[in-house]
Scaffold this active site. Structure first.
Site, mmCIF file in Angstrom:
data_model
loop_
_atom_site.group_PDB
_atom_site.id
_atom_site.type_symbol
_atom_site.label_atom_id
_atom_site.label_comp_id
_atom_site.label_asym_id
_atom_site.label_seq_id
_atom_site.Cartn_x
_atom_site.Cartn_y
_atom_site.Cartn_z
ATOM 1 N N HIS A 56 0.859 -1.187 0.000
ATOM 2 C CA HIS A 56 0.000 0.000 0.000
ATOM 3 C C HIS A 56 0.897 1.239 0.000
ATOM 4 C CE1 HIS A 56 -3.813 -2.027 1.836
ATOM 5 N NE2 HIS A 56 -3.216 -2.799 0.939
ATOM 6 N N GLU A 58 0.928 3.950 1.730
ATOM 7 C CA GLU A 58 1.374 4.413 3.049
ATOM 8 C C GLU A 58 2.515 3.546 3.585
ATOM 9 O OE1 GLU A 58 -3.137 5.153 2.801
ATOM 10 O OE2 GLU A 58 -1.740 3.568 2.210
ATOM 11 N N CYS A 86 -6.075 2.170 5.690
ATOM 12 C CA CYS A 86 -6.715 0.947 6.182
ATOM 13 C C CYS A 86 -6.114 0.584 7.543
ATOM 14 C CB CYS A 86 -6.507 -0.194 5.183
ATOM 15 S SG CYS A 86 -4.805 -0.795 5.089
ATOM 16 N N CYS A 89 -2.291 -0.338 7.360
ATOM 17 C CA CYS A 89 -1.438 0.841 7.209
ATOM 18 C C CYS A 89 -1.433 1.673 8.491
ATOM 19 C CB CYS A 89 -1.906 1.686 6.035
ATOM 20 S SG CYS A 89 -1.635 0.884 4.447
#
Length: 147
Positions: A56, A58, A86, A89
């Protein structure tokens, strides 16, 4: 102290990164880590491109910041992301001791957003790490429009 225009400037960079993710058929998410008003790391969503469910934007930005700054303590840093994080993260961001997160678009699934923000802001979510300052909705419509 970071001003609204500086938040917008960093979020615009996140939007550029989110557009890059689209080129690899990934979710349009971009993230940057800022310290002392300088971008020290960037992340582009690359789950499909790298066949890695943890890639992801992040997480990628935090990994790059840790590598560049040679520390797992990002207390002096702010993380910007085009979409609120999410739970995975959020937990990584909290473990890295990022002090503030600035997000653009809200996740359309309220369950997703509530979980991520609970991890960032509630003491009991990660008891040995301080909660973060959360700033939401910076260039939210522009972030949501990246498709």
């Amino acid at each position: 102290m970071t001003t609204l225009s500086e938040h917008e400037r960093y979020m615009r960079r996140c939007i550029e990164l989110a557009r890059r993710a689209l080129a690899t058929n990934d979710a349009p998410v971009g993230a940057v880590v800022v310290r002392d008003d300088e971008i020290v790391a960037e992340g582009v969503e690359s789950v499909r491109a790298r066949s890695d469910v943890t890639a992801h934007a992040e997480i990628e930005a935090v990994r790059a910041a840790v590598a560049r700054l040679r520390t797992i303590d990002l207390t002096s840093c702010i993380l910007y992301t085009t979409v609120e994080p999410c739970v995975m993260c959020a937990y990584a961001i909290r473990l890295a001791r990022v002090s503030k997160i600035v997000s653009g678009a809200r996740e359309p699934t309220s369950e997703h957003a509530i979980g991520g923000y609970a991890v960032l802001t509630e003491d009991q979510a990660v008891p040995d790490r301080p909660p973060l300052v959360v700033i939401r909705d910076i260039l939210a419509s522009e972030c949501a429009a990246v498709k």
